[in-house]
Design a protein around this motif. Structure first.
Motif, PDB file in Angstrom:
ATOM      1  N   ARG A  64       0.806  -1.234   0.000  1.00  0.00           N
ATOM      2  CA  ARG A  64       0.000   0.000   0.000  1.00  0.00           C
ATOM      3  C   ARG A  64       0.833   1.275   0.000  1.00  0.00           C
ATOM      4  N   THR A  65       2.038   1.193   0.493  1.00  0.00           N
ATOM      5  CA  THR A  65       2.847   2.413   0.631  1.00  0.00           C
ATOM      6  C   THR A  65       4.082   2.377  -0.251  1.00  0.00           C
ATOM      7  N   LEU A  66       4.935   1.399  -0.040  1.00  0.00           N
ATOM      8  CA  LEU A  66       6.229   1.382  -0.718  1.00  0.00           C
ATOM      9  C   LEU A  66       6.131   1.113  -2.214  1.00  0.00           C
ATOM     10  N   MET A  67       5.075   0.474  -2.670  1.00  0.00           N
ATOM     11  CA  MET A  67       4.912   0.205  -4.098  1.00  0.00           C
ATOM     12  C   MET A  67       4.319   1.398  -4.853  1.00  0.00           C
ATOM     13  N   ASP A  68       3.928   2.437  -4.148  1.00  0.00           N
ATOM     14  CA  ASP A  68       3.441   3.655  -4.789  1.00  0.00           C
ATOM     15  C   ASP A  68       4.577   4.269  -5.602  1.00  0.00           C
ATOM     16  N   ALA A  69       4.311   4.629  -6.841  1.00  0.00           N
ATOM     17  CA  ALA A  69       5.347   5.125  -7.751  1.00  0.00           C
ATOM     18  C   ALA A  69       6.051   6.373  -7.211  1.00  0.00           C
ATOM     19  N   ASN A  70       5.310   7.310  -6.635  1.00  0.00           N
ATOM     20  CA  ASN A  70       5.927   8.529  -6.101  1.00  0.00           C
ATOM     21  C   ASN A  70       6.797   8.248  -4.879  1.00  0.00           C
ATOM     22  N   ILE A  71       6.315   7.388  -3.993  1.00  0.00           N
ATOM     23  CA  ILE A  71       7.093   7.008  -2.810  1.00  0.00           C
ATOM     24  C   ILE A  71       8.372   6.307  -3.264  1.00  0.00           C
ATOM     25  N   ASP A  72       8.237   5.372  -4.185  1.00  0.00           N
ATOM     26  CA  ASP A  72       9.388   4.616  -4.680  1.00  0.00           C
ATOM     27  C   ASP A  72      10.425   5.549  -5.308  1.00  0.00           C
ATOM     28  N   VAL A 118       8.512   3.041  13.437  1.00  0.00           N
ATOM     29  CA  VAL A 118       7.961   1.745  13.827  1.00  0.00           C
ATOM     30  C   VAL A 118       6.522   1.627  13.360  1.00  0.00           C
ATOM     31  N   GLY A 119       6.211   0.495  12.720  1.00  0.00           N
ATOM     32  CA  GLY A 119       4.845   0.189  12.327  1.00  0.00           C
ATOM     33  C   GLY A 119       4.501   0.603  10.906  1.00  0.00           C
ATOM     34  N   PHE A 120       3.280   0.339  10.547  1.00  0.00           N
ATOM     35  CA  PHE A 120       2.734   0.665   9.231  1.00  0.00           C
ATOM     36  C   PHE A 120       2.589   2.177   9.086  1.00  0.00           C
ATOM     37  N   SER A 121       2.903   2.676   7.910  1.00  0.00           N
ATOM     38  CA  SER A 121       2.645   4.082   7.576  1.00  0.00           C
ATOM     39  C   SER A 121       1.895   4.126   6.250  1.00  0.00           C
ATOM     40  N   ASN A 122       0.867   4.942   6.172  1.00  0.00           N
ATOM     41  CA  ASN A 122       0.179   5.093   4.895  1.00  0.00           C
ATOM     42  C   ASN A 122       1.013   5.971   3.971  1.00  0.00           C
ATOM     43  N   LYS A 123       0.594   6.095   2.727  1.00  0.00           N
ATOM     44  CA  LYS A 123       1.362   6.859   1.730  1.00  0.00           C
ATOM     45  C   LYS A 123       1.604   8.307   2.150  1.00  0.00           C
ATOM     46  N   ILE A 124       0.574   8.947   2.634  1.00  0.00           N
ATOM     47  CA  ILE A 124       0.696  10.362   2.996  1.00  0.00           C
ATOM     48  C   ILE A 124       1.686  10.536   4.152  1.00  0.00           C
ATOM     49  N   ASP A 125       1.530   9.735   5.200  1.00  0.00           N
ATOM     50  CA  ASP A 125       2.419   9.858   6.354  1.00  0.00           C
ATOM     51  C   ASP A 125       3.862   9.526   5.985  1.00  0.00           C
ATOM     52  N   PHE A 126       4.056   8.499   5.151  1.00  0.00           N
ATOM     53  CA  PHE A 126       5.415   8.117   4.792  1.00  0.00           C
ATOM     54  C   PHE A 126       6.042   9.160   3.870  1.00  0.00           C
ATOM     55  N   ALA A 127       5.263   9.712   2.963  1.00  0.00           N
ATOM     56  CA  ALA A 127       5.770  10.787   2.094  1.00  0.00           C
ATOM     57  C   ALA A 127       6.171  11.998   2.942  1.00  0.00           C
ATOM     58  N   ASN A 128       5.371  12.322   3.951  1.00  0.00           N
ATOM     59  CA  ASN A 128       5.700  13.422   4.857  1.00  0.00           C
ATOM     60  C   ASN A 128       6.988  13.132   5.637  1.00  0.00           C
ATOM     61  N   LEU A 129       7.156  11.895   6.054  1.00  0.00           N
ATOM     62  CA  LEU A 129       8.386  11.498   6.754  1.00  0.00           C
ATOM     63  C   LEU A 129       9.591  11.667   5.837  1.00  0.00           C
TER      64      LEU A 129
END
Length: 134
Positions: A64-72, A118-129
């Protein structure tokens, strides 16, 4: 009860190499030493994702998060991504954590973590990180 145990064991066997499939599909390293050498050669930090075979949140984080093209794209621009299966015990001791998924951001010259998530992050939270870690 027996059927539940059999289903659980089957699930573990079927998904045991799921992280390797993810690593192959996303071009993540699976060996710490190899990733560290690449990070030093390419002058990038390491992003290390610690997972286990039986962790549903690890799989969700990958898909759900890491496979997103923008995150990747953002990850690969700044980091050498590495995924490690905690169950295989083939990693430096400082990466041993009680909770998965855990994501480490590591300076390759000192081999010290400058951030740990630690833990799951959604796309928005991980992009912000990722943006905050610039």
């Amino acid at each position: 009860m027996r059927n539940i145990l059999l289903a659980l064991l089957l699930n573990i066997v079927v998904f045991a190499d799921g992280y390797r499939d993810f690593a192959t599909a996303m071009s993540y390293e699976t060996n710490y030493e190899t990733a560290l050498k690449r990070a030093k050669a390419e002058n990038k930090n390491l992003m290390v994702l610690m997972v286990t075979n039986y962790c549903p949140w690890c799989s969700k984080f990958e898909k759900r998060t890491l496979m997103d093209a923008n995150i990747d794209k953002t990850i690969k621009a700044k980091y050498i991504p590495l995924i490690i299966n905690k169950d295989e015990k083939n990693f430096p001791p400082f990466l041993n954590v009680p909770v998965v998924p855990t994501t480490f951001f590591i300076d390759p010259s000192s081999e010290e973590s400058f951030h740990q998530s630690v833990g799951f992050s959604n796309k928005i939270d991980f992009a912000n990180l990722l943006e905050a870690l610039k």
